[in-house]
Design a protein around this motif. Structure first.
Motif, short mmCIF file in Angstrom:
data_model
loop_
_atom_site.label_atom_id
_atom_site.label_comp_id
_atom_site.label_asym_id
_atom_site.label_seq_id
_atom_site.Cartn_x
_atom_site.Cartn_y
_atom_site.Cartn_z
N PHE A 9 17.64 -4.36 8.83
CA PHE A 9 16.58 -3.47 9.28
C PHE A 9 15.87 -2.84 8.09
CE2 PHE A 9 15.26 0.90 10.25
CZ PHE A 9 14.33 0.66 11.25
N GLY A 10 16.63 -2.42 7.08
CA GLY A 10 16.03 -1.81 5.90
C GLY A 10 15.13 -2.76 5.14
N VAL A 11 15.53 -4.03 5.04
CA VAL A 11 14.71 -5.01 4.34
C VAL A 11 13.41 -5.26 5.10
CG1 VAL A 11 14.61 -7.43 3.65
CG2 VAL A 11 16.68 -6.11 3.22
N LEU A 12 13.49 -5.38 6.42
CA LEU A 12 12.28 -5.58 7.22
C LEU A 12 11.36 -4.37 7.14
CD1 LEU A 12 13.88 -7.26 10.37
CD2 LEU A 12 12.50 -8.37 8.60
N ALA A 13 11.95 -3.17 7.14
CA ALA A 13 11.14 -1.97 7.00
C ALA A 13 10.43 -1.94 5.65
CB ALA A 13 12.02 -0.73 7.16
N CYS A 14 11.09 -2.45 4.62
CA CYS A 14 10.47 -2.50 3.29
C CYS A 14 9.23 -3.40 3.30
CB CYS A 14 11.49 -3.01 2.28
SG CYS A 14 10.88 -3.13 0.60
N LEU A 15 9.33 -4.55 3.99
CA LEU A 15 8.17 -5.45 4.09
C LEU A 15 7.01 -4.76 4.81
CD1 LEU A 15 6.94 -8.34 3.83
CD2 LEU A 15 7.88 -8.76 6.11
N ILE A 16 7.32 -4.12 5.93
CA ILE A 16 6.27 -3.48 6.72
C ILE A 16 5.58 -2.37 5.92
CG2 ILE A 16 5.81 -2.10 8.78
CD1 ILE A 16 8.11 -3.64 10.14
N LEU A 17 6.37 -1.56 5.24
CA LEU A 17 5.79 -0.46 4.47
C LEU A 17 5.00 -0.97 3.27
CD1 LEU A 17 8.76 2.08 4.56
CD2 LEU A 17 6.60 2.22 5.79
N THR A 18 5.44 -2.09 2.69
CA THR A 18 4.73 -2.64 1.54
C THR A 18 3.31 -3.06 1.92
OG1 THR A 18 6.78 -3.40 0.53
CG2 THR A 18 4.75 -4.47 -0.20
N PHE A 19 3.14 -3.57 3.14
CA PHE A 19 1.83 -4.04 3.56
C PHE A 19 1.07 -3.02 4.42
CE2 PHE A 19 3.72 -7.94 2.21
CZ PHE A 19 2.66 -8.68 1.72
N THR A 20 1.62 -1.82 4.61
CA THR A 20 0.91 -0.78 5.37
C THR A 20 0.73 0.48 4.54
OG1 THR A 20 3.03 -0.09 6.37
CG2 THR A 20 1.67 -1.65 7.62
N LEU A 21 1.84 1.12 4.20
CA LEU A 21 1.76 2.39 3.47
C LEU A 21 1.27 2.20 2.04
CD1 LEU A 21 2.25 5.44 3.36
CD2 LEU A 21 4.63 4.95 2.74
N LEU A 22 1.77 1.17 1.36
CA LEU A 22 1.41 0.97 -0.04
C LEU A 22 -0.10 0.75 -0.24
CD1 LEU A 22 2.24 0.63 -2.99
CD2 LEU A 22 2.72 -1.78 -2.52
N PRO A 23 -0.77 -0.09 0.55
CA PRO A 23 -2.23 -0.22 0.37
C PRO A 23 -2.97 1.08 0.61
CG PRO A 23 -1.37 -2.06 1.63
CD PRO A 23 -0.26 -1.08 1.52
N VAL A 24 -2.51 1.86 1.60
CA VAL A 24 -3.17 3.14 1.86
C VAL A 24 -3.06 4.05 0.65
CG1 VAL A 24 -3.10 5.22 3.28
CG2 VAL A 24 -2.86 2.97 4.35
N LEU A 25 -1.87 4.12 0.06
CA LEU A 25 -1.68 4.98 -1.11
C LEU A 25 -2.52 4.49 -2.29
CD1 LEU A 25 2.21 5.53 -0.93
CD2 LEU A 25 0.40 7.12 -0.26
N LEU A 26 -2.59 3.18 -2.47
CA LEU A 26 -3.39 2.65 -3.58
C LEU A 26 -4.88 2.94 -3.41
CD1 LEU A 26 -1.61 -0.80 -4.13
CD2 LEU A 26 -1.47 1.24 -5.56
N LEU A 27 -5.33 2.99 -2.16
CA LEU A 27 -6.73 3.32 -1.92
C LEU A 27 -7.02 4.80 -2.14
CD1 LEU A 27 -7.56 1.15 1.23
CD2 LEU A 27 -8.42 0.85 -1.09
N LEU A 28 -6.01 5.65 -1.84
CA LEU A 28 -6.22 7.09 -1.94
C LEU A 28 -6.08 7.60 -3.36
CD1 LEU A 28 -4.35 8.37 1.26
CD2 LEU A 28 -6.81 8.12 0.91
N ILE A 29 -5.21 6.97 -4.16
CA ILE A 29 -4.95 7.47 -5.51
C ILE A 29 -6.07 7.02 -6.43
CG2 ILE A 29 -3.39 7.38 -7.48
CD1 ILE A 29 -1.11 6.94 -5.51
N PRO A 30 -6.75 7.95 -7.10
CA PRO A 30 -7.83 7.55 -8.01
C PRO A 30 -7.27 6.90 -9.27
CG PRO A 30 -7.46 9.91 -8.15
CD PRO A 30 -6.59 9.42 -7.02
N GLY A 31 -8.07 6.06 -9.87
CA GLY A 31 -7.64 5.40 -11.10
C GLY A 31 -8.42 4.13 -11.31
N GLU A 32 -8.29 3.58 -12.49
CA GLU A 32 -9.00 2.37 -12.82
C GLU A 32 -8.06 1.18 -12.71
OE1 GLU A 32 -10.66 2.76 -16.66
OE2 GLU A 32 -12.04 4.39 -16.11
#
Length: 370
Positions: free
Chosen positions: A56-79
């Motif tokens: 379950f933890g491994v599957l949750a990691c996949l889901i968060l990598t393709f959902t939460l991580l892109p959102v954070l990358l879009l919100l955090i400013p930087g080059e």
């Protein structure tokens, strides 16, 4: 700061990256989760829980990598320039490795075969499947010091319990019955790894001594069925709880408790084999006996862990092979892909064998996880 155009470009880059890595991430996640789920084949609840929760933890990691991580990358400013430079650096390193592999294919294959052969010898010839508390804790551990102090002072740190079931026609109070129980206890205490054996006869003999003015010569059981029955009844009247530890209510089951030293799984196996052989020699054929207590239960638990290790590894191998075959749509290529998948297992087990380590409870999970 990023403007609208910068965020749009970053979004496009994230979508392009997701398209490139989605399938590799999916197959990696499914094979890893499948390997963890292979522990569900165990008869031990702790391994079942471990396998399900880890998957379950491994599957949750996949889901968060393709959902939460892109959102954070879009919100955090930087080059994106620094990330691009790091990516190009990794490409240079990987390209160099691939080119080296192409130019040195034969030496690499020979070296791999040599490592495989050496590790296979270490695995098959020197790896012990065992659980040794001294090895787990280490000689300098405070726990090991406590155990050794107890064994030096009290000569006990574990217990083997033997439960004897008497047939209906056998009288517990009969001298021959008590002689058989006493003889078994005496022989068990002589087995290497075991110590003093305690039975129902200990309080009976002490009471008989007290009834004869505390004369040590009378510290023995009665010489007749009536005498033994009287001694047992006296104990029952004085302290009923005392006999409950050694005798069932209907007097059809008797317990023999043997002190045992803290020892490895292999030593426990030898001791239990000798105990079963001694029971067969000492007790009448129509009697039955079962082994329990921390000593026997600890051995059974480790044996089940070892069986789980074998089942989980074979299950993980089958699951990974199936998922890779589905991914590449070729059974031949999937079999080739299993070579670098299983080679690290052989290397790891072989290194453990050459290093003198044993395959204990914790290390039993390593092969399936790898």
């Amino acid at each position: 700061q990023d403007g609208a155009g910068g965020r749009s470009g970053r979004r496009a880059a994230l979508l392009a990256a997701a398209r490139d890595i989605a399938r590799p991430c999916l197959i990696t996640t499914l094979t890893t989760a499948g390997a963890f789920l292979s522990f569900a084949s165990s008869d031990l609840q702790t391994f079942i829980h471990f396998g399900v929760i880890s998957a379950f933890g491994v599957l949750a990691c996949l889901i968060l990598t393709f959902t939460l991580l892109p959102v954070l990358l879009l919100l955090i400013p930087g080059e994106a320039g620094s990330a691009a430079r790091v990516s190009r650096g990794w490409e240079v390193v990987l390209d160099a490795i691939v080119r080296t592999s192409e130019r040195r294919a034969t030496p690499i294959l020979i070296a791999t075969a040599l490592v495989f052969a050496i590790c296979a010898v270490g695995w098959l010839g020197f790896l012990r499947v065992d659980t040794d508390g001294y090895e787990m804790y280490g000689d300098r551990s405070q726990v090991i010091r406590w155990i050794r102090f107890v064994e030096r002072s009290l000569e006990r740190s574990d217990n083997l319990e033997v439960e004897i079931a008497l047939p209906p026609s056998t009288s517990l109070e009969h001298p021959e019955t008590l002689d058989a129980i006493s003889g078994l206890a005496e022989r068990l205490s002589r087995i290497e790894g075991l110590r003093r054996a305690t039975t129902l006869l200990d309080p009976v003999e002490r009471l008989n001594r007290l009834l004869h003015d505390d004369d040590p010569a009378f510290e023995l059981r009665g010489d007749s069925t009536e005498a033994n029955a009287e001694l047992i009844e006296l104990i029952t009247f004085e302290d009923p709880a005392l006999l409950e530890s050694w005798l069932s209510f209907d007097r059809s089951r008797v317990r023999v408790s043997v002190e045992a030293l803290f020892q490895s799984h292999a030593s426990r196996k030898r001791v239990l084999q000798e105990v079963r052989a001694e029971i067969s020699r000492s007790l009448p054929a129509d009697w039955s006996a079962s082994l329990t207590g921390q000593f026997a239960m600890g051995y059974d638990w480790v044996s089940e862990v070892q069986a789980t290790q074998l089942r989980s590894f074979l299950g993980a191998f089958a699951i990974v092979l199936f998922l890779v075959a589905v991914h590449v749509r070729s059974l031949g290529w999937s079999l080739v892909a299993m070579i670098p998948t299983t080679l690290p297992v052989v290397v790891m087990l072989g290194a453990m064998g050459w290093a003198g380590l044993s395959l204990d409870v914790g290390r039993a999970m390593i092969a399936a996880v790898i």
